[in-house]
Design a protein around this motif. Structure first.
Motif, PDB file in Angstrom:
ATOM      1  N   LEU B  74       5.990  -2.072 -12.607  1.00 14.55           N
ATOM      2  CA  LEU B  74       5.294  -2.651 -11.453  1.00 14.55           C
ATOM      3  C   LEU B  74       5.466  -1.764 -10.223  1.00 14.55           C
ATOM      4  O   LEU B  74       4.519  -1.531  -9.471  1.00 14.55           O
ATOM      5  N   LEU B  75       6.698  -1.273 -10.042  1.00 16.13           N
ATOM      6  CA  LEU B  75       6.955  -0.405  -8.895  1.00 16.13           C
ATOM      7  C   LEU B  75       6.149   0.887  -8.996  1.00 16.13           C
ATOM      8  O   LEU B  75       5.610   1.374  -8.001  1.00 16.13           O
ATOM      9  N   ALA B  76       6.093   1.441 -10.218  1.00 19.34           N
ATOM     10  CA  ALA B  76       5.350   2.685 -10.415  1.00 19.34           C
ATOM     11  C   ALA B  76       3.868   2.453 -10.132  1.00 19.34           C
ATOM     12  O   ALA B  76       3.195   3.281  -9.511  1.00 19.34           O
ATOM     13  N   LEU B  77       3.362   1.297 -10.562  1.00 21.90           N
ATOM     14  CA  LEU B  77       1.964   0.947 -10.308  1.00 21.90           C
ATOM     15  C   LEU B  77       1.716   0.872  -8.807  1.00 21.90           C
ATOM     16  O   LEU B  77       0.715   1.391  -8.291  1.00 21.90           O
ATOM     17  N   SER B  78       2.640   0.253  -8.086  1.00 22.87           N
ATOM     18  CA  SER B  78       2.471   0.100  -6.650  1.00 22.87           C
ATOM     19  C   SER B  78       2.572   1.454  -5.950  1.00 22.87           C
ATOM     20  O   SER B  78       1.822   1.749  -5.025  1.00 22.87           O
ATOM     21  N   PHE B  79       3.494   2.309  -6.446  1.00 26.11           N
ATOM     22  CA  PHE B  79       3.608   3.660  -5.867  1.00 26.11           C
ATOM     23  C   PHE B  79       2.325   4.454  -6.083  1.00 26.11           C
ATOM     24  O   PHE B  79       1.800   5.079  -5.167  1.00 26.11           O
ATOM     25  N   ASP B  80       1.816   4.399  -7.321  1.00 31.19           N
ATOM     26  CA  ASP B  80       0.605   5.151  -7.664  1.00 31.19           C
ATOM     27  C   ASP B  80      -0.575   4.697  -6.814  1.00 31.19           C
ATOM     28  O   ASP B  80      -1.340   5.505  -6.297  1.00 31.19           O
ATOM     29  N   PHE B  81      -0.690   3.374  -6.664  1.00 30.29           N
ATOM     30  CA  PHE B  81      -1.790   2.826  -5.858  1.00 30.29           C
ATOM     31  C   PHE B  81      -1.719   3.358  -4.426  1.00 30.29           C
ATOM     32  O   PHE B  81      -2.701   3.878  -3.896  1.00 30.29           O
ATOM     33  N   VAL B  86      -4.531   5.342  -1.419  1.00 26.16           N
ATOM     34  CA  VAL B  86      -4.533   5.089   0.022  1.00 26.16           C
ATOM     35  C   VAL B  86      -3.995   6.299   0.774  1.00 26.16           C
ATOM     36  O   VAL B  86      -4.228   6.446   1.965  1.00 26.16           O
ATOM     37  N   GLY B  87      -3.292   7.168   0.048  1.00 23.00           N
ATOM     38  CA  GLY B  87      -2.753   8.359   0.698  1.00 23.00           C
ATOM     39  C   GLY B  87      -1.441   8.125   1.421  1.00 23.00           C
ATOM     40  O   GLY B  87      -1.062   8.903   2.266  1.00 23.00           O
ATOM     41  N   LEU B  88      -0.763   7.008   1.127  1.00 24.52           N
ATOM     42  CA  LEU B  88       0.552   6.755   1.707  1.00 24.52           C
ATOM     43  C   LEU B  88       1.607   6.990   0.634  1.00 24.52           C
ATOM     44  O   LEU B  88       1.698   6.229  -0.325  1.00 24.52           O
ATOM     45  N   VAL B  89       2.379   8.058   0.769  1.00 25.07           N
ATOM     46  CA  VAL B  89       3.452   8.296  -0.203  1.00 25.07           C
ATOM     47  C   VAL B  89       4.636   7.453   0.231  1.00 25.07           C
ATOM     48  O   VAL B  89       5.351   7.787   1.155  1.00 25.07           O
ATOM     49  N   CYS B  90       4.807   6.333  -0.440  1.00 32.18           N
ATOM     50  CA  CYS B  90       5.806   5.350  -0.017  1.00 32.18           C
ATOM     51  C   CYS B  90       7.021   5.430  -0.927  1.00 32.18           C
ATOM     52  O   CYS B  90       6.938   5.137  -2.115  1.00 32.18           O
ATOM     53  N   LEU B  91       8.148   5.837  -0.355  1.00 33.68           N
ATOM     54  CA  LEU B  91       9.383   5.921  -1.136  1.00 33.68           C
ATOM     55  C   LEU B  91      10.246   4.682  -0.894  1.00 33.68           C
ATOM     56  O   LEU B  91      11.453   4.725  -1.041  1.00 33.68           O
ATOM     57  N   GLY B  92       9.609   3.609  -0.490  1.00 30.85           N
ATOM     58  CA  GLY B  92      10.360   2.407  -0.157  1.00 30.85           C
ATOM     59  C   GLY B  92      10.346   1.366  -1.262  1.00 30.85           C
ATOM     60  O   GLY B  92      10.446   0.180  -0.991  1.00 30.85           O
TER      61      GLY B  92
END
Lengths: 267, 342
Positions: B74-81, B86-92
């Motif tokens: 789920l986290l990987a899916l959210s990171f990929d999305f 969206v172009g936001l590389v979110c490491l959170g």
């Protein structure tokens, strides 16, 4: 050509410096409702900065921009576009991973369009393809369905304009829509812009291709080193000596003569 | 003249042809028979049934791993999305997990609400809190957003420890757990399948197209009269929903919440999974996480060397297959390939 004398956009004493460079210095002029106003000037004379200042992408140091009676100085670009003042970008900015017609889905989903449609979505894809066809995308050749990154520059320039049109704008600020296009591509773009004017859209055109520009515009503003040199009809501009010196360049013989004269004076 | 060049030396060349039913335009298919339908359906069915049968094949220890792997997926899916659409590389990722986990844990501990109420509430409330906290950073782009989002989990851990709130370093234990291990697994697998389905639909809907436009060119979106901050908020909220569900779920699966919910693993593994699985495919990162998590579990004996393994996999894929597993497989699946005599 019918157009009012009413000023739709008033630019008053606009100034902007980047570091020590005065990109725009105390520039004032008006764009009248329904006209095509040309803005010309040598490279680095502040033409694109002017568009950036009017559309809010750059905040001015001093001066104001009015849209009708409303002051729009320093508003957010999205807010200004929402009022109906839209722009194209000199360096095209397509959504390159999307098909051409899906590029128009963004403006078609903007609050401005949703307000006029009363919240109803309708068939946006069909609207998008109609706009693209109007601006010169051949429907039969499946051009509207191609991914934007695969399109040649001519279509990308049209796509910039189409994205503006999708917002049903009152004013379009065109930042060099002809640059990088072949003569025949420009010839096919000219009627498109003439048609926009007939539909009642007010247009500001920045352009280096003077021959094509002077055929289109009603009035011209000439910029040099960030300052307004003069404004007038194309004929007035072409015959003005100062413009010839600043923009078109003076003959080298004349320059040498002037220098000689100056030296004589100094002596 | 050119006898030494490999092309001239070869007597055969590889010819690749797109399968007939895949029209040149991306994602548009012409289906005329069951055979062709099954050609598209088979890989999708394989994934769904594979996930559904997974728990039946595992012993109790590995069933726990399935649960964790699904949360990572789920986290990987959210990171990929966020990164690819969206172009936001979110490491959170760890921040989402932590927010969901603590909210769910606190509700259960202090108010005694059942997990069936706390998990949905924590999912939504956690996503709202995460979005609100990330809000000031949304105007940042690229690596700057990545750095700031990476700091938030550490920041929160230090606040919890320093102020000794929410159980401090001990955490909150004795939370209500879910009924049984089967329920544990199937609830998270169901959410994973639904999330995957919804996200795949979403990125092609109008809102998804606007997200993708923001990634391609945010200034042009502003020029179209759309507030990019508003849409970035929506995107982060959607991504945070998945992470916060994972956190809330884990708090009840373990019956405990603690600062380890903010562990760096939750931020880093989704990146490895995305790189390995293929960024931008949505299903790739999910598969990547489902492969990487058991692998790291099997290597538990090596302790900290596991991180070395992540790095090696990450490096290997970035250097040798930067497109990732899924992009590669999809291309091969859609093409005939055969050797032709020249």
């Amino acid at each position: 050509m019918s157009m009012g004398e009413e000023a739709l956009i008033r630019v008053q004493n606009l100034s902007k410096s980047f570091g020590g460079v005065k990109a725009t210095n105390d520039v004032s002029f008006e764009i009248k409702r329904g006209e095509i106003l040309g803005v010309i000037g040598p490279n680095g004379s502040g033409k694109t900065t002017l568009v950036n200042l009017i559309t809010g992408f750059v905040k001015p140091d001093a001066g104001n921009v009015y849209f009708g009676n409303k002051k729009i100085t320093g508003l957010d670009p999205a807010k200004i576009a929402d009022l109906g003042i839209v722009r194209t970008f000199q360096i095209v900015r397509p959504y390159h991973s999307l098909p051409a017609y899906k590029n128009l889905i963004v403006p078609l989903n903007s609050p401005r369009i949703k307000r006029t449609k009363g919240g109803k979505s309708g068939d946006r894809d069909a609207v998008a393809i109609d706009i693209l066809e109007e601006i010169g995308f051949e429907r039969d050749a499946f051009v509207p369905y191609k991914i934007a990154s695969t399109l040649p520059l001519g279509y990308l320039k049209r796509l910039e304009l189409a994205r503006c049109l999708a917002l049903k704008p009152e004013v379009i600020l065109c930042d060099e829509v002809f640059s990088g296009l072949s003569a025949s591509e420009i010839m096919s773009m000219v009627p498109v812009i003439e048609r926009l004017q007939m539909e009642g859209i007010t247009i500001l055109m920045i352009e280096h291709r003077l021959r094509e520009l002077f055929r289109l515009v009603n009035r011209v503003v000439v910029l040099t080193f960030g300052e307004k040199l003069m404004e007038g009809t194309p004929e007035e501009v072409v015959s003005n000596q100062k413009v010839r010196e600043a923009y078109l360049g003076v003959e080298t013989e004349e320059l040498e003569e002037e220098e000689e004269e100056e030296e004589e004076e100094e002596c | 003249m050119t006898t030494n060049t490999p092309i001239a030396a070869k007597e055969e060349r590889q010819e690749r042809l797109d399968r007939g039913i895949k029209v040149r335009t991306e994602g548009l298919y012409a289906l005329t028979s069951w055979r062709e339908m099954s050609y598209l359906l088979a890989p999708r069915a394989l994934l769904i049934f594979g996930l559904l049968f997974l728990p039946l094949l595992m012993d109790p220890y590995w069933q726990r791993v399935v649960c964790v792997a699904a949360v990572y997926a789920l986290l990987a899916l959210s990171f990929d999305f966020l990164a690819e659409y969206v172009g936001l590389v979110c490491l959170g990722g760890a921040f989402f997990i932590g927010c969901g986990g603590y909210i769910s844990g606190l509700l259960n501990h202090h108010l005694g609400w059942s997990p069936f109420i706390t998990i949905p509430i924590a999912t939504i409330a956690g996503a709202m809190v995460s979005t609100l906290i990330l809000l000031p950073c949304l105007r940042l782009r690229g690596v700057y957003f990545a750095i700031v989002s990476f700091m938030f989990p550490m920041l929160t851990v230090n606040i919890i420890v320093a102020l000794n709130v929410f159980g401090g370093t001990e955490g909150i234990s004795a939370l209500a757990t879910l009924p049984n291990i089967w329920f544990d697994q199937y609830i998270v697998i169901a959410v994973l399948i639904i999330a995957l389905f919804v996200m795949r639909r979403l990125v092609n809907e109008d809102i998804g197209l606007i997200f993708r436009s923001i990634k391609d060119n945010d200034q042009a979106v502003r020029a179209s009269g759309i507030s990019i901050t508003l849409y970035k908020i929506k995107a982060v909220f959607i991504a945070a929903l998945m992470g916060c569900f994972g956190g809330a779920y884990m708090s009840h699966q373990y019956g405990w919440v603690g600062i380890s919910l903010f562990a760096m693993d939750f931020s880093i593994l989704p990146i490895a999974a995305t790189v390995m699985g293929g960024g931008g495919t949505l299903v790739g990162p999910v598969l990547g996480a489902l492969l990487l998590t058991p692998l790291s579990e099997a290597l538990r004996g090596f302790g900290q060397l596991r991180v070395v393994l992540y790095c090696l996999i990450l490096m290997g894929f970035i250097v040798y297959k930067p497109e990732g597993m899924m992009n590669y497989l999809q291309r091969k699946y859609h093409q005939f390939e055969h050797w032709r005599k020249v």
